[in-house]
Design an enzyme around this catalytic site. Structure first.
Site, mmCIF file in Angstrom:
data_model
loop_
_atom_site.group_PDB
_atom_site.id
_atom_site.type_symbol
_atom_site.label_atom_id
_atom_site.label_comp_id
_atom_site.label_asym_id
_atom_site.label_seq_id
_atom_site.Cartn_x
_atom_site.Cartn_y
_atom_site.Cartn_z
ATOM 1 N N ASP A 1 0.845 -1.192 0.000
ATOM 2 C CA ASP A 1 0.000 0.000 0.000
ATOM 3 C C ASP A 1 0.886 1.251 0.000
ATOM 4 O O ASP A 1 1.703 1.429 0.911
ATOM 5 C CB ASP A 1 -0.879 -0.017 1.243
ATOM 6 C CG ASP A 1 -1.906 1.101 1.294
ATOM 7 O OD1 ASP A 1 -1.800 2.065 0.514
ATOM 8 O OD2 ASP A 1 -2.815 1.005 2.143
ATOM 9 N N GLY B 1 -1.914 -4.759 -2.427
ATOM 10 C CA GLY B 1 -1.908 -3.320 -2.280
ATOM 11 C C GLY B 1 -2.940 -2.795 -1.300
ATOM 12 O O GLY B 1 -3.345 -3.480 -0.352
ATOM 13 N N HIS B 2 -3.370 -1.556 -1.543
ATOM 14 C CA HIS B 2 -4.280 -0.821 -0.650
ATOM 15 C C HIS B 2 -5.597 -1.571 -0.454
ATOM 16 O O HIS B 2 -6.039 -1.791 0.667
ATOM 17 C CB HIS B 2 -4.524 0.556 -1.270
ATOM 18 C CG HIS B 2 -5.341 1.487 -0.443
ATOM 19 N ND1 HIS B 2 -4.973 1.914 0.814
ATOM 20 C CD2 HIS B 2 -6.525 2.111 -0.716
ATOM 21 C CE1 HIS B 2 -5.876 2.756 1.287
ATOM 22 N NE2 HIS B 2 -6.838 2.885 0.384
ATOM 23 N N PHE B 3 -6.230 -1.964 -1.556
ATOM 24 C CA PHE B 3 -7.497 -2.687 -1.494
ATOM 25 C C PHE B 3 -7.229 -4.184 -1.379
ATOM 26 O O PHE B 3 -7.545 -4.964 -2.285
ATOM 27 C CB PHE B 3 -8.360 -2.369 -2.715
ATOM 28 C CG PHE B 3 -9.052 -1.041 -2.641
ATOM 29 C CD1 PHE B 3 -10.288 -0.913 -2.034
ATOM 30 C CD2 PHE B 3 -8.462 0.104 -3.167
ATOM 31 C CE1 PHE B 3 -10.939 0.317 -1.960
ATOM 32 C CE2 PHE B 3 -9.099 1.335 -3.099
ATOM 33 C CZ PHE B 3 -10.338 1.433 -2.486
#
Length: 319
Positions: free
Chosen positions: A259, A285-287
């Site tokens: 992220d 990653g972020h999601f």
């Protein structure tokens, strides 16, 4: 207000025996804080409650794969925050888009649903909103699952650079930089795909829906107002940390380690105030939920069960 209960039936397919019962997710609205709050729910109403709080620029849609994986054992509820998804705010409501306001709306939402005890899953924007809720009502929060939901200065990555500049100098020019570079289709897609081993594996309807909702009249200014107010969350980090030390909620930090916004140090930092916090990193990653919903659901169940957040023995599921 309608209530949803899990179907308990199972049928045989003639070859492999009984088919598994898959909890059905319902979509509903409830009036709270002067607006119609859209939410998704599944699971038996007598089961322990899980409140799932989404982040920017998403909505409760981000939990579409997680909800049915949890709802066989928990009552799962995921609202759309004001300014996101399908929550409707009357024009004469004159809502002030700030994180204090989001937290107040969440409090009204939980009271409208008569939620007296619940665990919270916080992601991105859901973290400062949910932690405000927890500080106001510590007796109601049974546990916290933080999926890239930050509460420490060391957890802010370099991707915050343009937004930090906006905090320091909230000029129209700096506001327009964010509008042109973040509040676009490509900017939204990047948030979903950055740090993912196979970006093409991300379901396009996820970031496409977010981008479409961002294009609603006035919505980009709402998001820019929230970008500016995010600085208030950083100022509250010491308060969040004091809440952790005082209330000692069981906490699981399960983190997409790639992220660019909320970096791994933010997950590790929880152990400073909650030494027993469980920290797990995922290669995404972020999601993280887009690529690791199965792993996140399994880890959540283990964590909640280990902390005694289970249906009472002998309790009969409601119909």
């Amino acid at each position: 207000m309608s209530r949803f209960s899990l179907e308990q039936t199972a049928e045989t397919d003639g070859f492999n025996g009984p088919e598994p019962v898959v909890p059905v997710t319902s979509v509903q609205k409830v009036e709270a804080d002067g607006m119609q709050i859209f939410y998704r729910s599944a699971g038996d109403v007598t089961a322990p409650a899980l409140l799932l709080l989404h982040g920017f620029p998403a909505s409760s849609f981000m939990f579409r794969d997680l909800i049915p994986r949890l709802a066989d054992e928990y009552r799962v509820i995921a609202p759309d925050l004001p300014g996101f998804g399908f929550t409707e705010i009357p024009k004469d409501r004159k809502y002030s888009y700030s994180f204090d306001a989001l937290a107040n709306t969440l409090a009204a939402f939980t009271e409208a649903l008569e939620l007296e005890r619940y665990a919270i899953y916080v992601f991105d924007y859901g973290a400062p909103a949910g932690l405000r809720l927890a500080m106001a009502h510590p007796e109601r929060v049974t546990a916290i699952i933080s999926q890239n939901g930050n509460a420490y200065e060391e957890g802010l990555g370099d991707a915050w650079g343009p937004i930090r500049k906006y905090w320091a100098e909230p000029t129209p020019e700096n506001r327009d930089v964010l509008r042109a570079n973040i509040l676009t289709f490509e900017g939204t897609r990047w948030q979903y795909t950055h740090g993912v081993e196979n970006p093409e594996s991300i379901a396009p309807e996820s970031y496409t829906l977010d981008a479409a909702l961002l294009e609603q009249p006035g919505n980009k200014d709402i998001q820019l107002d929230l970008f500016l107010d995010y600085a208030s969350n950083v100022k509250l980090y010491p308060n969040f940390q004091e809440y952790f030390r005082r209330a000692k909620p069981p906490l699981l930090a399960i983190w997409g380690k790639n992220d660019p916004f909320f970096i791994p140090a933010g997950a590790e930092a929880y152990r400073k105030d909650l030494p027993d916090a469980q920290v797990q990193f995922l290669d995404t990653g972020h999601f993280a939920i887009e690529t690791h919903a199965v792993e996140i659901a399994a880890t959540m169940k283990e964590f909640l069960q280990a902390n005694g957040i289970v249906r009472d023995v002998g309790e009969v599921p409601g119909r």
